[in-house]
Design an enzyme around this catalytic site. Structure first.
Site, PDB file in Angstrom:
ATOM      1  N   GLY A   1       0.858  -5.145   0.901  1.00 51.24           N
ATOM      2  CA  GLY A   1      -0.333  -5.227   0.061  1.00 51.24           C
ATOM      3  C   GLY A   1      -0.037  -5.850  -1.297  1.00 51.24           C
ATOM      4  O   GLY A   1      -0.934  -6.417  -1.923  1.00 51.24           O
TER       5      GLY A   1
ATOM      6  N   ALA B   1       0.866  -1.185   0.000  1.00 45.27           N
ATOM      7  CA  ALA B   1       0.000   0.000   0.000  1.00 45.27           C
ATOM      8  C   ALA B   1       0.898   1.229   0.000  1.00 45.27           C
ATOM      9  O   ALA B   1       2.061   1.166   0.418  1.00 45.27           O
ATOM     10  CB  ALA B   1      -0.892  -0.016   1.229  1.00 45.27           C
TER      11      ALA B   1
END
Ligand code: HXC
Length: 261
Positions: free
Chosen positions: A112, A65
């Protein structure tokens, strides 16, 4: 549809999505994940597409992320947005994708990025791939499946070690542990991924979709419920013209012609 942070193309019945934000190591900002969701919407709705390959660059699949985007956010912001959902429906879209997805991973798949690869049905890795959940090193933790899918893929001991230390695992270790289906030379990654996707897409779409749903059930239910789900899905394939065609073609020693019905 125009995209800025991903590159979308097709090769016959295969949809290809390339994460394309190289300067930020394909960090998964909201805008990128939103584009991913749009591309998946298009491929899911396109009857001509039978499988989807999700890939990144040679050096990085995705480094997680976007840390810059998260830096000043507080709990209430994330909770109200149900981050990483709501603002961009790409994560939910990938989790709920009904067509088979293959992550073709080269270089870093971290945080992520590792979670996004694991949200796909199959991970094919290049020999340069590196997987990890390093969130602990920046004072947070996996938030899109890292503590759940990694345990199911490689077992508690190794998943616990990776999540708690933030250590990266190379492609060979990932294959031995069961995270990836195969490791191929980096130069051959896309060709291998596209061949695999084309093979899947050459089969009857409804049959392929039933199979992936049945395999998914292995994660969701106990054995008896899973076996029942599988048996009912198997029986339902006998409603398909493609089932009759596949078996007839075998008996007649010819290639089947599937109509996806
Ligand atoms: C934003 C990132 C980034 C990230 C790299 N960059 N990862 N930007 N978010 N996750 C940017 C860097 O700031 C830098 O930009 C450029 O990409 C290159 O990174 P470097 O660190 O200079 O490269 P290198 O030394 O080769 O190291 C590569 C790396 C490292 C090992 C991948 O970048 C790294 O550790 N990144 C963070 C990995 C991580 O912690 N991921 C988890 C994030 S949290 P500039 O502009 O300086 O050149 C997470 C939670 C998920 O994923 C929750 C649910 C979705």
């Amino acid at each position: 549809m125009s995209y800025e942070l991903i590159e979308v193309s097709t090769q016959e019945a295969v949809g290809i999505i390339r994460l394309d934000r190289p300067k930020a190591y394909n960090a998964l900002c909201n805008a990128l994940v939103a584009e991913l969701g749009q591309a998946l919407d298009v491929f899911e709705a396109d009857e001509a597409i039978g499988a989807i390959v999700l890939t990144g660059g040679e050096k990085v699949f995705a480094a997680g992320a976007d840390i810059g985007e998260m830096l000043d956010r507080e709990h209430a912001d994330l909770f109200l947005d149900d981050f990483p959902y709501v603002k961009s429906h790409g994560w939910e879209r990938l989790n709920n994708c009904r067509k088979p997805t293959i992550a073709a991973v080269s270089g870093f798949a971290l945080g992520g990025g590792c979670e996004m690869a694991m949200a796909c049905d199959i991970i094919l890795a290049s020999d340069t791939a590196k997987f990890g959940q390093p969130e602990v090193k920046i004072g947070t933790m996996p938030g899109a499946g890292g503590t759940q899918r990694l345990v199911r893929a490689i077992g508690k001991a190794k998943a616990m070690e990776l999540c708690l230390t933030g250590r990266m695992m190379d492609a060979e270790e990932a294959e031995q542990a069961g995270l990836v289906c195969r490791v191929v030379p980096v130069d051959a990654l896309m060709e291998e991924a596209l061949t695999m996707a084309a093979t899947i897409a050459s089969h009857s779409r409804p049959v392929v979709m039933q199979i992936r749903e049945a395999v998914e059930q292995a994660f969701e239910t106990g054995l008896q419920a899973g076996l029942l789900f599988e048996r009912r899905a198997f029986q339902a394939t006998f409603n398909l013209a493609d089932r009759k065609e596949g078996m007839s073609a075998f008996a007649e020693k010819r290639k089947p012609v599937f109509r996806h019905r």
